[in-house]
Motif scaffolding. Structure first.
Motif, PDB file in Angstrom:
ATOM      1  N   SER A 170     -13.268  16.558 -85.673  1.00 13.14           N
ATOM      2  CA  SER A 170     -11.926  16.333 -85.141  1.00 13.14           C
ATOM      3  C   SER A 170     -11.122  17.624 -85.038  1.00 13.14           C
ATOM      4  N   LYS A 171     -11.810  18.761 -85.266  1.00 21.01           N
ATOM      5  CA  LYS A 171     -11.110  20.044 -85.277  1.00 21.01           C
ATOM      6  C   LYS A 171     -11.577  20.942 -84.146  1.00 21.01           C
ATOM      7  N   LYS A 172     -10.806  22.014 -83.948  1.00 14.76           N
ATOM      8  CA  LYS A 172     -11.120  22.993 -82.915  1.00 14.76           C
ATOM      9  C   LYS A 172     -11.370  24.357 -83.561  1.00 14.76           C
ATOM     10  N   ILE A 173     -12.133  25.163 -82.867  1.00 15.78           N
ATOM     11  CA  ILE A 173     -12.375  26.526 -83.310  1.00 15.78           C
ATOM     12  C   ILE A 173     -12.042  27.471 -82.165  1.00 15.78           C
ATOM     13  N   ASP A 174     -11.515  28.664 -82.501  1.00 14.04           N
ATOM     14  CA  ASP A 174     -11.047  29.594 -81.475  1.00 14.04           C
ATOM     15  C   ASP A 174     -11.917  30.839 -81.411  1.00 14.04           C
ATOM     16  N   PHE A 175     -12.361  31.175 -80.220  1.00 11.89           N
ATOM     17  CA  PHE A 175     -13.104  32.402 -79.944  1.00 11.89           C
ATOM     18  C   PHE A 175     -12.549  33.007 -78.661  1.00 11.89           C
ATOM     19  N   SER A 176     -12.211  34.290 -78.708  1.00 12.53           N
ATOM     20  CA  SER A 176     -11.752  35.025 -77.513  1.00 12.53           C
ATOM     21  C   SER A 176     -10.648  34.287 -76.766  1.00 12.53           C
ATOM     22  N   GLY A 177      -9.715  33.696 -77.504  1.00 12.77           N
ATOM     23  CA  GLY A 177      -8.577  33.039 -76.890  1.00 12.77           C
ATOM     24  C   GLY A 177      -8.854  31.665 -76.334  1.00 12.77           C
ATOM     25  N   VAL A 469     -24.263  61.081 -90.079  1.00  9.59           N
ATOM     26  CA  VAL A 469     -23.300  59.974 -90.090  1.00  9.59           C
ATOM     27  C   VAL A 469     -22.615  59.857 -91.449  1.00  9.59           C
ATOM     28  N   GLN A 470     -22.673  60.908 -92.248  1.00 10.25           N
ATOM     29  CA  GLN A 470     -22.022  60.893 -93.555  1.00 10.25           C
ATOM     30  C   GLN A 470     -20.512  60.702 -93.388  1.00 10.25           C
ATOM     31  N   ASN A 471     -19.934  59.820 -94.210  1.00 10.26           N
ATOM     32  CA  ASN A 471     -18.485  59.568 -94.237  1.00 10.26           C
ATOM     33  C   ASN A 471     -17.959  59.069 -92.892  1.00 10.26           C
ATOM     34  N   MET A 472     -18.767  58.277 -92.195  1.00  7.70           N
ATOM     35  CA  MET A 472     -18.342  57.746 -90.895  1.00  7.70           C
ATOM     36  C   MET A 472     -18.488  56.230 -90.860  1.00  7.70           C
ATOM     37  N   SER A 473     -17.584  55.603 -90.110  1.00  6.97           N
ATOM     38  CA  SER A 473     -17.638  54.162 -89.890  1.00  6.97           C
ATOM     39  C   SER A 473     -17.373  53.875 -88.422  1.00  6.97           C
ATOM     40  N   GLU A 474     -18.017  52.833 -87.922  1.00 10.65           N
ATOM     41  CA  GLU A 474     -17.776  52.417 -86.539  1.00 10.65           C
ATOM     42  C   GLU A 474     -16.863  51.207 -86.535  1.00 10.65           C
ATOM     43  N   LEU A 475     -15.795  51.286 -85.729  1.00 14.99           N
ATOM     44  CA  LEU A 475     -14.849  50.181 -85.576  1.00 14.99           C
ATOM     45  C   LEU A 475     -14.971  49.627 -84.166  1.00 14.99           C
ATOM     46  N   SER A 476     -15.137  48.323 -84.059  1.00 14.71           N
ATOM     47  CA  SER A 476     -15.176  47.672 -82.748  1.00 14.71           C
ATOM     48  C   SER A 476     -14.201  46.504 -82.746  1.00 14.71           C
ATOM     49  N   LEU A 477     -13.526  46.320 -81.628  1.00  8.31           N
ATOM     50  CA  LEU A 477     -12.508  45.278 -81.492  1.00  8.31           C
ATOM     51  C   LEU A 477     -12.934  44.272 -80.445  1.00  8.31           C
ATOM     52  N   SER A 478     -12.428  43.067 -80.580  1.00  7.25           N
ATOM     53  CA  SER A 478     -12.621  42.047 -79.550  1.00  7.25           C
ATOM     54  C   SER A 478     -11.246  41.580 -79.091  1.00  7.25           C
ATOM     55  N   VAL A 479     -11.189  41.010 -77.891  1.00  4.53           N
ATOM     56  CA  VAL A 479      -9.928  40.532 -77.315  1.00  4.53           C
ATOM     57  C   VAL A 479      -9.794  39.040 -77.582  1.00  4.53           C
ATOM     58  N   SER A 480      -8.672  38.650 -78.148  1.00  5.80           N
ATOM     59  CA  SER A 480      -8.427  37.232 -78.426  1.00  5.80           C
ATOM     60  C   SER A 480      -7.813  36.568 -77.204  1.00  5.80           C
ATOM     61  N   ALA A 481      -8.522  36.697 -76.089  1.00  9.54           N
ATOM     62  CA  ALA A 481      -8.069  36.115 -74.831  1.00  9.54           C
ATOM     63  C   ALA A 481      -9.287  35.894 -73.949  1.00  9.54           C
ATOM     64  N   PRO A 482      -9.228  34.918 -73.027  1.00  7.63           N
ATOM     65  CA  PRO A 482     -10.385  34.654 -72.165  1.00  7.63           C
ATOM     66  C   PRO A 482     -10.766  35.830 -71.288  1.00  7.63           C
ATOM     67  N   GLN A 483      -9.786  36.662 -70.882  1.00  4.11           N
ATOM     68  CA  GLN A 483     -10.049  37.786 -70.003  1.00  4.11           C
ATOM     69  C   GLN A 483      -9.523  39.076 -70.630  1.00  4.11           C
ATOM     70  N   MET A 484     -10.222  40.168 -70.346  1.00  2.00           N
ATOM     71  CA  MET A 484      -9.780  41.481 -70.804  1.00  2.00           C
ATOM     72  C   MET A 484      -8.513  41.862 -70.049  1.00  2.00           C
ATOM     73  N   PRO A 485      -7.487  42.340 -70.748  1.00  3.32           N
ATOM     74  CA  PRO A 485      -6.266  42.776 -70.056  1.00  3.32           C
ATOM     75  C   PRO A 485      -6.566  43.949 -69.122  1.00  3.32           C
ATOM     76  N   PRO A 486      -5.714  44.205 -68.163  1.00  4.68           N
ATOM     77  CA  PRO A 486      -5.910  45.356 -67.264  1.00  4.68           C
ATOM     78  C   PRO A 486      -5.970  46.652 -68.068  1.00  4.68           C
TER      79      PRO A 486
END
Length: 808
Positions: A170-177, A469-486
């Protein structure tokens, strides 16, 4: 039956007085049998047990192989429209499904976890006959081009992220808006076929229409490795026939659609069918055979050691056996009495082995799920139990038979008449020598094999990669919307985010580029100079990227801030590609065409980098990165870390439209890429130590027994003036030839393996392993010398009278 019960009671009464003997046998055999059961069960699962899907022999994965004009396969990945064309028009599968694999952020939960996602057509669950613990499978209302936002959760996500909420439907789940209605939860016993990557398990399933590659519906020149086609062949159609039918269906259409692109002139598509069994199991068969060989080697050594213990035990029981013989016991009665003891010990070992094998299953599932297929299905089953009982009976009969062969039935009566003086039961010298030869040969082969594998694994781990790669981290983001903004809206947000991240005390700098460990795309390029086509791996990077990771510049220049800001048409290539472009000179200034109106100019050449665990350096190109990139690499202050919560806090200050898709320590990523090598190194060291230990115990037991048989001789020699060093030299000399024979036998075994499997072993065996073999022989020799000396010291370190009296 009563006689059998009586014999077992007598056997238990006798064994209870020898707790040291019992514990040694049970622990040694239980541990060894546990390892054997673990590997045998794995072998059954991978080599014999059918996949848990109906008509599994008819299930196939279809591969889309693109070949260039030379006929060489360039890539194996579908174009999106080509995949849809095949799905809609094929007539060789009675059921076919599309599958797209990805990852996304579950934004409707407070912790916003990143989960593996799968986008499928409804036939997928029908092909696998997937059972549901709640709800239903996808239906025709979720078929291609219906755009119905529903989702099915895996049992693991439902139990871990939603605490097995019974009201989840009876619940919903949200992905990419997008909000999806949950319509089902797969059952706990559903085994997902890992056709994309071993160990990858999907957390949430969506209808096909929501996959990200759907934006490429008209791009016949673009391919994606996330696209998959699976199906169940119609009865009477073979895989070869299916390939011959669908190849022109796809190839002719594709060639027509790309006919205006000069790059693809002369290229062709070839469709290949691979059974689920082949795709899922891969080359794990060779791994299984190696594991079986190693564990059977340990079993042989353990059996030799335990056989020696039983022989010593039989020698101790000579007076008791003599009484039995005097009372009329026949040879068969004596065998049954000994068999009762060996059976009790072996079945006690079975109990321990089942516990150890269960632990082994857990270790395999926790550590090797991304290397060995189907390990999630490992458990104690009928095969495991049956094999355990079988080997217990075999070993019980074997040890009872060996002990029985020691008994000289006629000598038992004389032993009783002589009041037990002398030794009525002895292990013959020939048997002792055979045991020593087998111990040395098997130990030498196993230790050499393990040291060789260890050396290769360590060399791979420590091999220079050309970057850090010492002392390094990779950051990746996703858009919480159906389409990528301009892009004009994304760039200022990402610029502000990078600025705020750089202001954190633990962050030194932020590069507008992904990790050097991954994120490379394939790019179709043409050299303008000679019109030669190439498909190098490509990555967008900024002006600080190469200095940050320590990748050396060989000639030319790196990108400038202006190159990044203005997206100048400049390119940096690695030295491997530079040599391909201009073998006799410099690649600087050369023009590279991507097929558009504007060419790229090569301004720099960098040293090629090798991925951890790889053997080759592929051709690579680098172009100015996009200021709106949602993937970046953080260079941290030494010994500092950054948490997901800290990044989320900074991100929320900038924009609520984005979510943290991933934040990964690159050192840990590098170690994961070398997981196989680390596992190999650890495992081989442990196996080598266990092998040496078991061999040491066995050699000590055999040589100790032989020395004990000669104690009166040793006492006599000492009484007439023999020195300690002379006695030690005599024992070593007497056993040296047998030890050398064992080493020679190991050489014969290794040569036999090399001749039989020369193709498979050619890459592993060579003169470079000669030092390893010499080290192995020296280790076994040192172990043998210790086994010769240690039992002798109790006699040579005491006056001769102790040995002559038989006293210790």
């Amino acid at each position: 039956m009563s006689q059998l019960i009586y014999q077992f009671k007598q056997a238990w009464a006798g064994l209870s007085k020898k707790p040291g003997f019992v514990s040694t046998v049970v622990i040694t055999m239980g541990t060894t049998l546990g390892a054997l059961l673990c590997i045998v069960t794995l072998a059954y699962l991978l080599l014999l047990k059918p996949l848990p899907y109906p008509e599994q022999d008819n299930l196939y994965k279809v591969e889309h192989a693109i070949g260039d004009k030379s006929g060489e396969t360039n890539a194996k990945a579908f174009t999106y429209p080509g995949l849809i064309h095949l799905y809609k028009n094929q007539d060789v599968f009675k059921q076919a499904a599309l599958v797209h694999y990805g990852e996304d952020v579950l934004t409707s939960l407070p912790n916003q976890p990143t989960v593996n996602t799968g986008y499928i057509t409804p036939e997928w669950f029908n092909l696998l006959d997937t059972s549901m613990v709640l709800g239903r499978r996808f239906e025709l209302t979720e078929a291609l081009e219906t755009n119905n936002p529903v989702a099915i959760l895996s049992y693991k996500v439902w139990s871990e992220e939603y605490a097995s909420d019974p009201n989840i439907l009876s619940k919903k789940i949200d992905f990419s808006g997008i909000s999806y209605n949950v319509v089902g939860v797969t059952s706990k016993n559903f085994v997902e076929p890992q056709i994309a990557r071993t160990g990858r398990l999907t957390g949430v399933w969506f209808p096909w229409d929501y996959n990200l590659d759907s934006r490429m519906k008209d791009r016949w020149s673009n391919i994606s490795g996330a696209l998959n086609f699976v199906g169940k062949l119609k009865d009477g159609i073979t895989a070869i026939q299916a390939e011959q039918i669908i190849t022109p269906l796809v190839n002719d259409t594709w060639k027509e659609k790309v006919s205006g692109i000069a790059f693809f002139a002369g290229w062709n598509i070839n469709m290949e069918l691979h059974s689920f069994q082949t795709v899922i199991l891969g080359d794990s068969e060779n791994t299984v055979y190696l594991l079986l060989a190693g564990v059977f080697g340990l079993v042989i050594i353990a059996c030799a050691n335990i056989a020696n213990l039983f022989m010593s035990r039989t020698a101790e029981q000579q007076r008791q056996l003599a009484i039995f013989a005097a009372l009329g016991a026949k040879k068969s009665h004596l065998f049954k009495a000994i068999f009762a003891e060996t059976s009790l010990l072996m079945f006690l070992s079975v109990g321990l082995s089942l516990i150890i094998s269960s632990f082994g299953f857990y270790v395999l599932q926790q550590n090797l799920s991304e290397i060995l297929p189907r390990v999630s299905e490992l458990s104690i089953n009928g095969i495991t139990f049956g094999v355990a009982v079988f080997f217990a009976l075999v070993f019980a009969l074997l040890f009872a038979g060996l002990s029985r062969k020691m008994i000289n039935y006629r000598a038992l009566n004389s032993l009783l008449q002589s009041s037990g003086k002398g030794t009525g039961i002895q292990v013959s010298k020939r048997i002792r020598q055979m045991l020593i030869v087998s111990q040395v040969a098997i130990a030498t082969v196993l230790v050499f094999a393990n040291i060789s594998l260890f050396k290769e694994a360590v060399e791979t781990i420590t091999e220079p990669t050309g970057f850090s790669v010492q002392n390094m981290s990779e950051l990746s983001l996703s858009v919480s919307a159906p389409q990528m903004p301009p892009m004009e809206e994304v760039i200022p947000v990402m610029t502000e985010l990078r600025k705020k991240l750089t202001e954190l005390p633990q962050v030194k700098s932020v590069s507008i580029a992904g990790s050097p460990l991954r994120g490379y795309g394939l790019w179709a390029l043409t050299s303008v100079k000679d019109n030669v086509n190439f498909t190098p791996r490509s990555k967008g990077v900024d002006n600080i990227y190469f200095d940050m990771i320590g990748q050396d510049l060989i000639e030319g220049d790196l990108f400038t801030e202006a190159d990044i800001k203005d997206r100048n048409r400049v390119m940096i290539v690695n030295d491997v590609f530079a040599k391909r472009l201009n073998p006799e000179g410099s690649a600087l200034g050369m023009q590279i065409s991507p097929g558009g109106p504007e060419n790229f100019t090569i301004i720099g050449v960098v040293k090629g980098i090798k991925m951890p665990g790889s053997t080759e350096i592929p051709i690579r190109v680098y172009t100015p990165s996009n200021l709106g990139s949602t993937v970046m690499t953080l260079n941290l202050v030494e010994n500092q870390t950054i948490s997901r919560e800290q990044v989320v806090s900074v991100l929320q200050q900038v924009s609520g439209l984005y979510a943290v898709f991933g934040l990964e320590d690159l050192v840990q990523s590098q170690k994961r890429m070398l997981f196989t090598q680390y596992t190999t190194a650890t495992t081989t060291v442990v196996l080598a130590i266990i092998t040496l230990f078991l061999a040491g115990v066995g050699l000590y037991g055999i040589l100790s027994y032989g020395t004990q048989m000669r104690r009166f001789e040793l006492g006599t020699r000492m009484a007439i003036g023999a020195k300690k060093k002379h006695l030690v030299g005599m024992i070593i000399k007497d056993n040296a030839s047998v030890i050398v024979l064992g080493v020679l036998l190991s050489l014969v075994i290794l040569l036999g393996l090399y001749i039989s499997y020369s193709t498979e072993l050619a890459a592993y065996l060579g003169l470079q392993l000669l030092p390893m073999f010499i080290f192995t022989v020296l280790s076994i020799a040192a172990l043998s010398l210790f086994a010769c000396y240690w039992p002798l010291r109790q006699y040579v370190n005491h006056p001769a009278i102790h040995s002559l009296r038989g006293s210790d």
